[in-house]
Write a protein that holds these residues in place. Structure first.
Motif, mmCIF file in Angstrom:
data_model
loop_
_atom_site.group_PDB
_atom_site.id
_atom_site.type_symbol
_atom_site.label_atom_id
_atom_site.label_comp_id
_atom_site.label_asym_id
_atom_site.label_seq_id
_atom_site.Cartn_x
_atom_site.Cartn_y
_atom_site.Cartn_z
ATOM 1 N N LEU A 3 -32.104 52.213 -8.145
ATOM 2 C CA LEU A 3 -31.214 52.572 -9.034
ATOM 3 C C LEU A 3 -30.013 51.640 -8.939
ATOM 4 C CD1 LEU A 3 -31.503 56.451 -8.720
ATOM 5 C CD2 LEU A 3 -32.557 55.077 -10.377
ATOM 6 N N THR A 4 -29.503 51.081 -7.939
ATOM 7 C CA THR A 4 -28.389 50.161 -7.988
ATOM 8 C C THR A 4 -28.898 48.903 -8.480
ATOM 9 O OG1 THR A 4 -27.671 51.171 -5.896
ATOM 10 C CG2 THR A 4 -26.712 48.926 -6.500
ATOM 11 N N HIS A 5 -30.161 48.606 -8.287
ATOM 12 C CA HIS A 5 -30.503 47.037 -9.046
ATOM 13 C C HIS A 5 -30.612 47.494 -10.647
ATOM 14 C CE1 HIS A 5 -32.806 43.732 -9.654
ATOM 15 N NE2 HIS A 5 -33.658 44.214 -10.461
ATOM 16 N N LEU A 6 -30.955 48.558 -10.821
ATOM 17 C CA LEU A 6 -31.202 48.972 -12.248
ATOM 18 C C LEU A 6 -29.821 48.812 -12.959
ATOM 19 C CD1 LEU A 6 -32.714 50.393 -14.827
ATOM 20 C CD2 LEU A 6 -32.379 52.499 -13.927
ATOM 21 N N ALA A 7 -28.660 49.374 -12.382
ATOM 22 C CA ALA A 7 -27.351 49.628 -12.829
ATOM 23 C C ALA A 7 -26.884 47.980 -12.989
ATOM 24 C CB ALA A 7 -26.538 50.234 -11.817
ATOM 25 N N LYS A 8 -27.194 46.980 -11.843
ATOM 26 C CA LYS A 8 -26.831 45.912 -12.206
ATOM 27 C C LYS A 8 -27.318 45.234 -13.131
ATOM 28 C CE LYS A 8 -25.656 44.995 -7.210
ATOM 29 N NZ LYS A 8 -26.102 44.443 -5.979
ATOM 30 N N THR A 9 -28.365 45.355 -13.420
ATOM 31 C CA THR A 9 -29.289 44.801 -14.655
ATOM 32 C C THR A 9 -28.874 45.183 -15.871
ATOM 33 O OG1 THR A 9 -31.224 44.840 -13.356
ATOM 34 C CG2 THR A 9 -31.674 44.387 -15.694
ATOM 35 N N ILE A 11 -25.693 46.545 -16.475
ATOM 36 C CA ILE A 11 -24.318 45.770 -16.529
ATOM 37 C C ILE A 11 -24.302 44.300 -17.085
ATOM 38 C CG2 ILE A 11 -22.455 44.920 -15.269
ATOM 39 C CD1 ILE A 11 -22.596 47.932 -13.545
ATOM 40 N N ASN A 12 -25.163 43.532 -16.476
ATOM 41 C CA ASN A 12 -25.238 42.168 -16.848
ATOM 42 C C ASN A 12 -25.767 41.780 -18.184
ATOM 43 O OD1 ASN A 12 -24.444 41.355 -14.281
ATOM 44 N ND2 ASN A 12 -26.406 41.257 -13.529
ATOM 45 N N ARG A 13 -26.851 42.733 -18.540
ATOM 46 C CA ARG A 13 -27.316 42.388 -20.076
ATOM 47 C C ARG A 13 -26.460 42.992 -21.206
ATOM 48 N NH1 ARG A 13 -33.934 43.483 -18.620
ATOM 49 N NH2 ARG A 13 -34.030 41.825 -17.352
ATOM 50 N N HIS A 14 -25.875 44.240 -20.938
ATOM 51 C CA HIS A 14 -25.622 45.365 -22.038
ATOM 52 C C HIS A 14 -23.744 45.207 -22.146
ATOM 53 C CE1 HIS A 14 -29.402 45.519 -23.449
ATOM 54 N NE2 HIS A 14 -29.587 46.035 -22.260
ATOM 55 N N CYS A 15 -23.316 45.426 -20.837
ATOM 56 C CA CYS A 15 -21.993 45.869 -20.756
ATOM 57 C C CYS A 15 -20.958 44.922 -21.079
ATOM 58 C CB CYS A 15 -21.716 46.170 -19.236
ATOM 59 S SG CYS A 15 -20.038 47.081 -18.939
ATOM 60 N N ASP A 16 -20.054 45.126 -22.094
ATOM 61 C CA ASP A 16 -19.109 44.034 -22.874
ATOM 62 C C ASP A 16 -17.953 43.990 -22.318
ATOM 63 O OD1 ASP A 16 -18.950 46.175 -24.294
ATOM 64 O OD2 ASP A 16 -19.298 45.235 -26.094
ATOM 65 N N VAL A 17 -17.481 45.162 -21.632
ATOM 66 C CA VAL A 17 -15.963 45.206 -21.107
ATOM 67 C C VAL A 17 -15.585 44.230 -19.793
ATOM 68 C CG1 VAL A 17 -15.989 47.661 -21.637
ATOM 69 C CG2 VAL A 17 -16.723 47.162 -19.337
ATOM 70 N N LYS A 18 -14.444 44.025 -19.848
ATOM 71 C CA LYS A 18 -14.259 42.976 -18.820
ATOM 72 C C LYS A 18 -13.917 43.585 -17.382
ATOM 73 C CE LYS A 18 -11.815 40.203 -22.150
ATOM 74 N NZ LYS A 18 -10.511 39.531 -22.455
ATOM 75 N N SER A 19 -13.696 44.908 -17.263
ATOM 76 C CA SER A 19 -13.577 45.430 -15.833
ATOM 77 C C SER A 19 -13.953 46.987 -15.960
ATOM 78 C CB SER A 19 -12.089 45.200 -15.354
ATOM 79 O OG SER A 19 -11.146 45.907 -16.389
ATOM 80 N N PHE A 20 -14.103 47.539 -14.842
ATOM 81 C CA PHE A 20 -14.712 48.900 -14.671
ATOM 82 C C PHE A 20 -16.019 48.803 -15.414
ATOM 83 C CE2 PHE A 20 -9.952 49.021 -14.047
ATOM 84 C CZ PHE A 20 -10.026 49.807 -12.894
ATOM 85 N N LYS A 21 -16.918 48.279 -14.950
ATOM 86 C CA LYS A 21 -18.225 48.455 -15.742
ATOM 87 C C LYS A 21 -18.944 49.488 -15.162
ATOM 88 C CE LYS A 21 -18.074 43.512 -16.640
ATOM 89 N NZ LYS A 21 -18.882 42.143 -16.723
ATOM 90 N N VAL A 22 -19.468 50.493 -15.830
ATOM 91 C CA VAL A 22 -19.892 51.794 -15.355
ATOM 92 C C VAL A 22 -21.333 51.997 -15.968
ATOM 93 C CG1 VAL A 22 -19.540 54.367 -15.287
ATOM 94 C CG2 VAL A 22 -17.562 52.735 -14.917
ATOM 95 N N GLU A 36 -27.284 54.209 -19.927
ATOM 96 C CA GLU A 36 -26.136 53.726 -20.749
ATOM 97 C C GLU A 36 -25.181 53.257 -19.867
ATOM 98 O OE1 GLU A 36 -25.544 52.891 -23.800
ATOM 99 O OE2 GLU A 36 -27.442 53.886 -24.604
ATOM 100 N N CYS A 37 -24.448 52.266 -20.645
ATOM 101 C CA CYS A 37 -23.206 51.501 -19.943
ATOM 102 C C CYS A 37 -22.028 51.758 -20.784
ATOM 103 C CB CYS A 37 -23.402 50.374 -19.453
ATOM 104 S SG CYS A 37 -23.322 49.111 -20.755
ATOM 105 N N ASN A 38 -20.670 51.588 -20.229
ATOM 106 C CA ASN A 38 -19.597 51.721 -21.074
ATOM 107 C C ASN A 38 -19.370 50.338 -22.018
ATOM 108 O OD1 ASN A 38 -18.960 50.175 -18.861
ATOM 109 N ND2 ASN A 38 -16.855 50.608 -18.974
ATOM 110 N N ARG A 39 -19.133 50.686 -23.147
ATOM 111 C CA ARG A 39 -19.010 49.523 -24.228
ATOM 112 C C ARG A 39 -17.784 49.264 -24.796
ATOM 113 N NH1 ARG A 39 -24.402 47.340 -25.946
ATOM 114 N NH2 ARG A 39 -22.863 45.800 -26.870
ATOM 115 N N ARG A 40 -17.252 48.156 -25.139
ATOM 116 C CA ARG A 40 -16.045 47.999 -26.000
ATOM 117 C C ARG A 40 -16.261 48.691 -27.455
ATOM 118 N NH1 ARG A 40 -15.370 42.371 -25.088
ATOM 119 N NH2 ARG A 40 -16.601 42.088 -27.272
ATOM 120 N N ARG A 41 -15.042 49.279 -27.864
ATOM 121 C CA ARG A 41 -15.255 49.752 -28.999
ATOM 122 C C ARG A 41 -14.100 49.100 -30.149
ATOM 123 N NH1 ARG A 41 -13.266 55.969 -28.518
ATOM 124 N NH2 ARG A 41 -11.585 55.611 -27.437
ATOM 125 N N ASP A 42 -13.077 48.163 -29.754
ATOM 126 C CA ASP A 42 -12.024 47.679 -30.459
ATOM 127 C C ASP A 42 -12.585 46.445 -30.886
ATOM 128 O OD1 ASP A 42 -12.236 46.353 -27.934
ATOM 129 O OD2 ASP A 42 -9.920 46.101 -27.755
#
Length: 120
Positions: A3-9, A11-22, A36-42
């Motif tokens: 699951l940690t490897h899944l989370a890293k994958t 984050i690397n592919r879809h998370c577009d925030v600069k910090s606190f990648k969840v 799902e990961c957190n995504r920028r909305r502004d």
């Protein structure tokens, strides 16, 4: 898959925030059914505001019809920083939403020590 490897994958592919990648992972009988990961909305690209991973996950599960179709879904919330697990305890708003979502059994999150703790 770990699951940690899944989370890293994710984050690397879809998370577009600069910090606190969840990443929030929905599990049914220990098997991931939705991620799902957190995504920028502004629109200005500075990443100050984001949709929280937990909120995005619940919305996706509802849209797909997985809630309350599967009565016992576990949620795992992870934050990766410098390749290590970091504190990913859901904020008060997300904790409230998770607590009142029908069909969830447990919500767990990572800590700065690399442990997993239970929210409920």
């Amino acid at each position: 898959m770990n699951l940690t490897h899944l989370a890293k994958t994710v984050i690397n592919r879809h998370c577009d925030v600069k910090s606190f990648k969840v990443v929030a992972i929905a599990l049914r009988n220990g098997t991931p059914i939705c991620v799902e990961c957190n995504r920028r909305r502004d629109g200005d690209g500075n990443g100050r505001w984001s949709y929280h991973a937990e909120n995005r996950l619940i919305r996706k599960l509802r849209k797909r019809g997985d809630l309350p179709r599967f009565p016992h879904i576990d949620i795992l919330v992870l934050r990766i920083g410098d390749g290590e697990l970091r504190m990913a305890k859901p904020c008060a708003m997300c904790a409230w939403e998770l607590n009142f979502t029908t069909g969830l059994r447990h919500v767990d999150y990572s800590t700065n020590t690399g442990d997993i703790e239970r929210l409920f």
